[in-house]
Structures are given as C-alpha cells and as structure tokens.
Design a protein around this motif. Structure first.
Motif, PDB file in Angstrom:
ATOM      1  N   MET A  18       0.838  -1.194   0.000  1.00  0.00           N
ATOM      2  CA  MET A  18       0.000   0.000   0.000  1.00  0.00           C
ATOM      3  C   MET A  18       0.883   1.258   0.000  1.00  0.00           C
ATOM      4  SD  MET A  18      -1.373  -0.064   3.972  1.00  0.00           S
ATOM      5  CE  MET A  18      -1.726  -1.837   3.973  1.00  0.00           C
ATOM      6  N   LEU A  19       0.392   2.311  -0.630  1.00  0.00           N
ATOM      7  CA  LEU A  19       1.147   3.557  -0.721  1.00  0.00           C
ATOM      8  C   LEU A  19       0.716   4.535   0.377  1.00  0.00           C
ATOM      9  CD1 LEU A  19       1.333   4.291  -4.561  1.00  0.00           C
ATOM     10  CD2 LEU A  19       3.205   3.623  -3.040  1.00  0.00           C
ATOM     11  N   ILE A  20       1.709   5.059   1.083  1.00  0.00           N
ATOM     12  CA  ILE A  20       1.456   6.017   2.149  1.00  0.00           C
ATOM     13  C   ILE A  20       2.206   7.305   1.825  1.00  0.00           C
ATOM     14  CG2 ILE A  20       1.575   6.458   4.637  1.00  0.00           C
ATOM     15  CD1 ILE A  20      -0.113   4.022   3.887  1.00  0.00           C
TER      16      ILE A  20
ATOM     17  N   CYS B 289       5.843  12.876   0.032  1.00  0.00           N
ATOM     18  CA  CYS B 289       6.422  11.792  -0.784  1.00  0.00           C
ATOM     19  C   CYS B 289       5.682  10.482  -0.512  1.00  0.00           C
ATOM     20  CB  CYS B 289       7.907  11.625  -0.482  1.00  0.00           C
ATOM     21  SG  CYS B 289       8.908  13.080  -0.866  1.00  0.00           S
ATOM     22  N   PHE B 290       5.625   9.623  -1.519  1.00  0.00           N
ATOM     23  CA  PHE B 290       4.930   8.344  -1.384  1.00  0.00           C
ATOM     24  C   PHE B 290       5.921   7.225  -1.036  1.00  0.00           C
ATOM     25  CE2 PHE B 290       1.854  10.712  -3.877  1.00  0.00           C
ATOM     26  CZ  PHE B 290       0.653  10.346  -3.279  1.00  0.00           C
ATOM     27  N   TYR B 291       5.485   6.340  -0.112  1.00  0.00           N
ATOM     28  CA  TYR B 291       6.308   5.213   0.317  1.00  0.00           C
ATOM     29  C   TYR B 291       5.463   3.950   0.333  1.00  0.00           C
ATOM     30  CZ  TYR B 291       9.389   8.955   1.906  1.00  0.00           C
ATOM     31  OH  TYR B 291      10.185  10.067   1.971  1.00  0.00           O
ATOM     32  N   GLU B 292       6.101   2.853  -0.027  1.00  0.00           N
ATOM     33  CA  GLU B 292       5.414   1.564  -0.048  1.00  0.00           C
ATOM     34  C   GLU B 292       5.422   0.969   1.356  1.00  0.00           C
ATOM     35  OE1 GLU B 292       3.139  -1.332  -1.584  1.00  0.00           O
ATOM     36  OE2 GLU B 292       4.010   0.217  -2.889  1.00  0.00           O
ATOM     37  N   GLY B 293       4.230   0.748   1.903  1.00  0.00           N
ATOM     38  CA  GLY B 293       4.115   0.182   3.241  1.00  0.00           C
ATOM     39  C   GLY B 293       3.713  -1.272   3.218  1.00  0.00           C
ATOM     40  N   ASN B 294       4.066  -1.998   4.273  1.00  0.00           N
ATOM     41  CA  ASN B 294       3.702  -3.406   4.403  1.00  0.00           C
ATOM     42  C   ASN B 294       2.554  -3.561   5.393  1.00  0.00           C
ATOM     43  OD1 ASN B 294       5.885  -4.144   2.702  1.00  0.00           O
ATOM     44  ND2 ASN B 294       7.281  -4.026   4.456  1.00  0.00           N
ATOM     45  N   SER B 295       1.671  -4.491   5.119  1.00  0.00           N
ATOM     46  CA  SER B 295       0.531  -4.733   5.994  1.00  0.00           C
ATOM     47  C   SER B 295       1.011  -5.054   7.411  1.00  0.00           C
ATOM     48  CB  SER B 295      -0.292  -5.900   5.457  1.00  0.00           C
ATOM     49  OG  SER B 295      -1.381  -6.175   6.305  1.00  0.00           O
ATOM     50  N   GLY B 296       0.413  -4.419   8.402  1.00  0.00           N
ATOM     51  CA  GLY B 296       0.784  -4.664   9.795  1.00  0.00           C
ATOM     52  C   GLY B 296       1.834  -3.719  10.334  1.00  0.00           C
ATOM     53  N   GLU B 297       2.468  -2.923   9.469  1.00  0.00           N
ATOM     54  CA  GLU B 297       3.475  -1.967   9.915  1.00  0.00           C
ATOM     55  C   GLU B 297       2.841  -0.781  10.615  1.00  0.00           C
ATOM     56  OE1 GLU B 297       7.585  -1.508   7.472  1.00  0.00           O
ATOM     57  OE2 GLU B 297       5.786  -0.928   6.366  1.00  0.00           O
ATOM     58  N   THR B 298       3.582  -0.185  11.534  1.00  0.00           N
ATOM     59  CA  THR B 298       3.165   1.079  12.124  1.00  0.00           C
ATOM     60  C   THR B 298       3.815   2.216  11.341  1.00  0.00           C
ATOM     61  OG1 THR B 298       5.027   1.141  13.676  1.00  0.00           O
ATOM     62  CG2 THR B 298       3.001   0.033  14.419  1.00  0.00           C
TER      63      THR B 298
ATOM     64  N   SER C  74       0.122   8.783  17.815  1.00  0.00           N
ATOM     65  CA  SER C  74       1.486   8.351  18.137  1.00  0.00           C
ATOM     66  C   SER C  74       1.932   7.384  17.047  1.00  0.00           C
ATOM     67  CB  SER C  74       1.533   7.658  19.500  1.00  0.00           C
ATOM     68  OG  SER C  74       1.235   8.573  20.531  1.00  0.00           O
ATOM     69  N   SER C  75       2.955   7.740  16.310  1.00  0.00           N
ATOM     70  CA  SER C  75       3.359   6.942  15.150  1.00  0.00           C
ATOM     71  C   SER C  75       3.858   5.553  15.530  1.00  0.00           C
ATOM     72  CB  SER C  75       4.432   7.682  14.350  1.00  0.00           C
ATOM     73  OG  SER C  75       5.575   7.926  15.134  1.00  0.00           O
ATOM     74  N   CYS C  76       4.302   5.364  16.773  1.00  0.00           N
ATOM     75  CA  CYS C  76       4.850   4.059  17.170  1.00  0.00           C
ATOM     76  C   CYS C  76       3.771   3.004  17.377  1.00  0.00           C
ATOM     77  CB  CYS C  76       5.702   4.190  18.428  1.00  0.00           C
ATOM     78  SG  CYS C  76       4.763   4.591  19.923  1.00  0.00           S
ATOM     79  N   VAL C  77       2.502   3.431  17.498  1.00  0.00           N
ATOM     80  CA  VAL C  77       1.423   2.465  17.716  1.00  0.00           C
ATOM     81  C   VAL C  77       0.332   2.552  16.646  1.00  0.00           C
ATOM     82  CG1 VAL C  77       1.749   2.337  20.214  1.00  0.00           C
ATOM     83  CG2 VAL C  77       0.222   4.066  19.272  1.00  0.00           C
ATOM     84  N   TYR C  78       0.472   3.505  15.717  1.00  0.00           N
ATOM     85  CA  TYR C  78      -0.586   3.695  14.720  1.00  0.00           C
ATOM     86  C   TYR C  78      -0.320   2.851  13.476  1.00  0.00           C
ATOM     87  CZ  TYR C  78      -4.229   6.062  12.054  1.00  0.00           C
ATOM     88  OH  TYR C  78      -5.354   6.341  11.330  1.00  0.00           O
TER      89      TYR C  78
END
Length: 249
Positions: free
Chosen positions: A1-3, A8-17, A61-65
């Motif tokens: 998924m793109l975040i 800027c756009f970054y490719e994220g993995n399912s389950g990542e915070t 909080s980015s560490c848990v979101y």
C-alpha cells in the motif's frame, strides 16, 4: 500500500506502524519509548504525527498507529512541532540535567524555565522500556509503581529483588541512562543487589552474572560448561565463515 509522508509516497507493508515505515525509509521522527524489536508503547508522545484521512485530521502516536491505504502523514507541521516542544519542555522540568533531553531541547529551541525546574537529580522519563525488556525476558523483576508525581520504576517495595538476574537488559534499552549499573572487581551491582560475574572462557573478561548465565542455559536447555562472551562468539563465527569461504573458492 502507498502512504504519503511529508509529500512523498512510500510503499508500506501490511501490519506496519507509521514509525516502522518511517524508520525503514530514513524519515526522522523523534522518539524515546520506541525500540526496534519492541511493540510501540505510546508513552513519551514525542513521535506524534498528523494523519489526514479524507477530510479528517487527527494527531496520533506513530509508534502504535497502523498504516492504512490512502492516508497522508505530516511529521513536521507547525502544529506537531508546537506539541513536541511542549513535551520536551515537560521532560526538561523532570530531568533538567539529562544530556539526552538537553540536546533534544537544543535541537527544538526549547529553554527550561528555572523557577519550574526539578531540583532533584532525575534521569528517568518513565518511558517503560526497561520494564518491557524485563517482561520480555520473563523475569518481571521491575515495574512502574505509584501514581502521579511519585510514579517511578522500581523493584517490589524498593527492596532487593529475588527475580532480578543482573542481566543489564534494562540498562541497554534505557534512552536516558537513568539506570545505574556498576561492574567492579568481579561484582555487578544493580537494583539494590550485588551479583558475582562470570569470565569468558576465551578472553577471560567478565561479561555476565552467574544468575543470568544460568537463566540463559536453562532457557536453551543446555548445560554447556564453556562460557563465551558476545565479542568472542562473533569473532569465532567470523573466523569460521572466512575459513568456509576459502574452502569454497
């Protein structure tokens, strides 16, 4: 998924915070209670970011979101920087002489207000990483106790803990060097308890406590009499790898 992060756009993995995605892409989000290999705790709040979902904005909080498809993230907006400065100021009130916090304050242009500063020597910011490390190890020797202004990390009743094995994992993860560990003359002192240290079978240096070694061997289900420190283990593995490489070529 793109975040989308800071334009800027970054490719994220399912389950990542958000924190994990940011670190993987070298995006700097300040944090104190986050550590690689640990679940996010969301205690220090320094890692706050602004998330935009459609027409909605929220501070998280980015560490848990967990990341979600289509969200946009701002890590350095004016609102976020203002909130971080307020948090850093509160940390300065609690730990005015801590070098890590002072450097953080310098980076964000935060000055302590002397009339509100803590006069006692304090380095603990109550992030809870040391408690989490002890829990993960399975010893549960320390915990967060009390409430409000008296809240702290301690052993049961501030007494010598029978569950502590003197491994030093709590010291290793502490971001502000608040936990005191002393190794001297074959002895280690930590959390009101003194342990006998064990020498490495190869280099002869003291490297762990008898209790910690026994705990590790019991967990591994072995009674190996050869005790080797991490440095000598890595050196031995490196030598074996080089020898194998030579045999191949």
């Amino acid at each position: 998924m793109l975040i989308k992060i800071d334009g800027c756009f970054y490719e994220g993995n399912s389950g990542e915070t958000l924190m994990e995605l940011a670190k993987r892409n070298n995006i700097d989000i300040p944090h104190l209670c986050y550590k690689d290999g640990f679940e996010g705790l969301g205690r220090c709040r320094l890692c706050l970011v602004e998330v935009i979902e459609g027409k909605r904005k929220k501070i998280v909080s980015s560490c848990v979101y967990p990341i979600q498809e289509g969200i946009e993230v701002n890590t350095t907006s004016e609102k976020i920087n203002k909130m971080r400065k307020d948090i850093i100021l509160l940390l300065l009130f609690r730990t005015p002489e801590n070098e890590y916090i002072k450097n953080l304050a310098l980076e964000y242009g935060v000055s302590k207000i002397d009339r509100y500063s803590n006069k006692e020597e304090e380095n603990c910011i109550l992030c809870g990483l040391c408690v989490k490390a002890c829990e993960k190890l399975g010893t549960h020797a320390i915990s967060l106790v009390n409430r409000g202004t008296t809240k702290k990390v301690s052993t049961p009743f501030d007494d010598t803990s029978k569950d502590c094995i003197g491994c030093g994992a709590c010291v290793e993860v502490c971001p502000t060097n608040a936990i005191k560990l002393s190794d001297e003359n074959g002895k280690r002192t930590i959390w009101n308890r003194t342990f006998d240290l064990v020498k490495c079978s190869i280099c002869g240096k003291y490297y762990t406590t008898e209790e910690s070694l026994k705990y590790t061997l019991d967990m591994l289900g072995t009674d190996d009499e050869e005790h080797i420190c991490e440095y000598c283990k890595k050196k031995s593995m490196s030598s074996k790898f080089k020898e194998s490489f030579k045999n191949i070529y």
